[in-house]
Design an enzyme around this catalytic site. Structure first.
Site, short mmCIF file in Angstrom:
data_model
loop_
_atom_site.label_atom_id
_atom_site.label_comp_id
_atom_site.label_asym_id
_atom_site.label_seq_id
_atom_site.Cartn_x
_atom_site.Cartn_y
_atom_site.Cartn_z
N ARG A 86 0.81 -1.23 0.00
CA ARG A 86 0.00 0.00 0.00
C ARG A 86 0.84 1.27 0.00
NH1 ARG A 86 -4.24 -1.24 4.65
NH2 ARG A 86 -2.57 -2.63 5.30
N LYS A 181 -18.54 9.60 -0.63
CA LYS A 181 -18.54 10.39 0.61
C LYS A 181 -18.96 11.81 0.30
CE LYS A 181 -14.91 8.64 3.52
NZ LYS A 181 -13.54 8.73 3.91
#
Ligand code: R5P
Length: 283
Positions: A86, A181
């Site tokens: 990541r 969102k």
């Protein structure tokens, strides 16, 4: 061909050996008094398949020792879960490109590398040997079909995971969307499917990794508020850091399922078929 594994991927390796119709080799693992790791193979072959997920530094060392013990053989290294993937960008000056560092180290002494749903396929370019990534989207689709979901709404937690959710949903032609969102105020955020309604639906959020489960807990609460009948979650890699499993269930998530790239009690479907196909089909 002989399959061997680190301590981190024993069950998956056994199923990969079965799928390849070749033996599973034994490895003795122990530690020196100072904590350093020791291992010894009970047999070797001209072509060795090493299966070893890398959730932490001990697992990395064990994988490197296993590769070294197989020196002289043609080695296919299978890294079902590649930690550090990541950190695939320098987000701030002075940081390492961790995914590249790990990929370079893992390239030493092996002929090829197979990963499973690596966080970003761009990381494959950092390996110095041919590298291929297998996807478990099909396996997740088939797992959902076998479970008690009536026409689930397959949701990605964000835009970045939307393509993966789409591949899962395609298996049986389910509806799919991703969560968006919206900032309502300084400290209020709303999460809802971008195009579809969650009301009355069995929602399944799919992702590559569940780490702390933070995003999922928030999403689950909001989807329930929006009238979802149930919210479940299926990921590939169940990292489940900081008590994530209990946090998700106590936060109202009906089921948390992951594959066996990390061997967990909630490993409900296997990466073995995709790994076997990857080994047989990609080189
Ligand atoms: C992020 O890019 C990954 O795909 C996952 O969404 C993330 O790692 C999940 O993290 P957490 O479970 O801590 O919210």
């Amino acid at each position: 061909m002989l399959v061997v594994s680190t301590e981190y991927s024993q069950i998956l390796a056994a199923n990969v050996a079965k799928g390849l119709d070749c033996p599973l080799g034994g490895v003795k693992f122990s530690r020196f008094p100072d904590g350093e790791q020791y291992l010894r193979l009970s047999a070797t072959d001209r072509h060795m398949v090493i299966v070893g997920s890398i959730p932490d530094a001990d697992a990395l060392v064990q994988t490197l020792l296993l590769v070294d013990a197989c020196e002289g053989a043609e080695i296919t290294l299978v890294v079902p879960y590649m930690g550090y993937a990541r950190q695939d960008k320098r987000f701030n000056e002075g940081e390492p490109l961790s995914a590249r560092a790990i990929a370079r180290v893992l390239s030493t002494g092996v002929s090829r590398v197979l990963t499973v749903n690596i966080h970003d396929r761009a990381v494959l370019s950092h390996f110095r040997v041919p590298a291929h990534d297998a996807s478990l989207a099909g396996e997740i689709g088939r797992y959902l079909e076998k479970s008690a979901f009536s026409s689930p709404l397959v949701l990605a937690p964000d835009d970045g995971a939307a393509a993966f959710a789409g591949q899962v949903a395609t298996v049986y032609g389910w509806e799919t969307d991703h969560l968006e969102k919206t900032r309502i105020s300084g400290n209020e955020v709303r999460m809802a499917p971008r195009n579809l309604e969650a009301k009355g639906r069995d929602v399944v959020i799919v992702d590559d990794i569940i780490s702390t489960g933070g995003t999922l807990v928030t999403a689950a609460a909001m989807l329930k508020e929006q009238g979802a009948r149930s919210v479940s979650s299926v990921c590939v890699h169940g990292v489940l850091a900081e008590g994530a499993y209990a946090r998700l269930l106590s936060g109202g998530v009906r089921e948390v399922a992951c594959s066996d790239t990390l061997e967990r009690a909630c490993s409900r479907y296997s990466a073995a078929g995709a790994v076997v196909d990857g080994i047989e089909g990609c080189w």
